[in-house]
Write an enzyme that holds these catalytic residues in place. Sequence first.
Site, PDB file in Angstrom:
ATOM      1  N   ARG A 224       0.849  -1.190   0.000  1.00 19.03           N
ATOM      2  CA  ARG A 224       0.000   0.000   0.000  1.00 19.03           C
ATOM      3  C   ARG A 224       0.889   1.245   0.000  1.00 19.03           C
ATOM      4  NH1 ARG A 224      -3.384  -2.539  -1.774  1.00 19.03           N
ATOM      5  NH2 ARG A 224      -5.383  -3.139  -0.897  1.00 19.03           N
ATOM      6  N   HIS A 272      -0.685   0.046 -10.118  1.00 19.09           N
ATOM      7  CA  HIS A 272      -1.381  -0.929  -9.255  1.00 19.09           C
ATOM      8  C   HIS A 272      -1.834  -2.159 -10.074  1.00 19.09           C
ATOM      9  CE1 HIS A 272      -3.731  -1.253  -5.244  1.00 19.09           C
ATOM     10  NE2 HIS A 272      -3.545  -2.465  -5.771  1.00 19.09           N
TER      11      HIS A 272
HETATM   12  C1  OXD Z   1      -5.197  -5.100  -3.699  1.00 24.18           C
HETATM   13  C2  OXD Z   1      -5.593  -5.750  -4.947  1.00 24.18           C
HETATM   14  O1  OXD Z   1      -5.619  -5.518  -2.613  1.00 24.18           O
HETATM   15  O2  OXD Z   1      -5.235  -5.216  -6.027  1.00 24.18           O
HETATM   16  O3  OXD Z   1      -4.416  -4.152  -3.772  1.00 24.18           O
HETATM   17  O4  OXD Z   1      -6.248  -6.785  -4.899  1.00 24.18           O
END
Ligand code: OXD
Length: 309
Positions: A224, A272
């Site tokens: 994160r 991401h």
């Molecule tokens: C997360 C995902 O939890 O992408 O970041 O699943």
Amino acid sequence: MAILIHCPWPNATVWLDRLRAALPDAEIRVWPELGAPGDIDFAMVWKLPPGVLSTLPNLKGVCSLGAGVDHFLADPDLPPALPVARLVDPLMADRMAEYVSGHVLRYHLRSDDYAAQQRHGVWERLPQKDAPARTVGILGLGHLGTVCARQVSGLGFRTCGWSRSAKQVAGVETFHGTDGLASMLRRTEILVCLLPLTAATHGILNAGTFGQLPQGAALINVARGDHLVDADLLAALASGQLRGATLDVFRDEPLPAAHGFWRHEKILVTPHVSSLSEPATAAVILAEQYHRCRRGAPMRDLVDLSAGY
Ligand code: OXD
């Protein structure tokens, strides 16, 4: 009774098609079309607006549409006794392990240094270690961390892993607790963050942590954005304490256009993507969780709300 879905992603229609196919007899309601709150007995959501779950009097369980569950824990009104499950999908673990291994290899093979040399037209062979002489340290030995540690170890790297409480993983030297963290950091040349985001891990990627790594270590953050103190990373890169960082997660996503990470030549930004959840496989897992809940059996992969993961 009905299932509430909140899927705020561009492929939401694919998710809905897969979930409807996996749950042909269930009534599905898509946020914000909730209908009568008392009808909802199960929810499958990602970043549902805080406060909504507490308005559903007959809710029996909730599942995340992604690996992380911090979006639930950030809801101050989350009913304390509500069973909350993470999404554990072997395909997502494989995707994460590929991402982590790929970037570990990139630093190991000095691809970042050769890319810098290429920008300046420099032909120079740099000293190269073999994998068994390189130490990779993984912060977090949950499901994803363990799969990544095993894969990195399988590539021949000396692999260490750190977790809050003691864990054993074949082929991985494990550490735990505060002293264990310092011992692992001291030897880690490539640090991978796969920790859950909790009050104890918020900001853990900071100057103090970077200062304990050998000079010239690299960072890979796939957990994160709030684990990282952005300014401390920039300072560590400027001083040479860190040689580079690969960042897949950010405090604000999408990463704002003006953020310094975008143009930093020692930082690789990815949007991401390290462990994207896959509707085809996830729908089957989520349907099974729903059926367990309906027949009164505990869901798999439950979150310990007091621990925060
Ligand atoms: C997360 C995902 O939890 O992408 O970041 O699943």
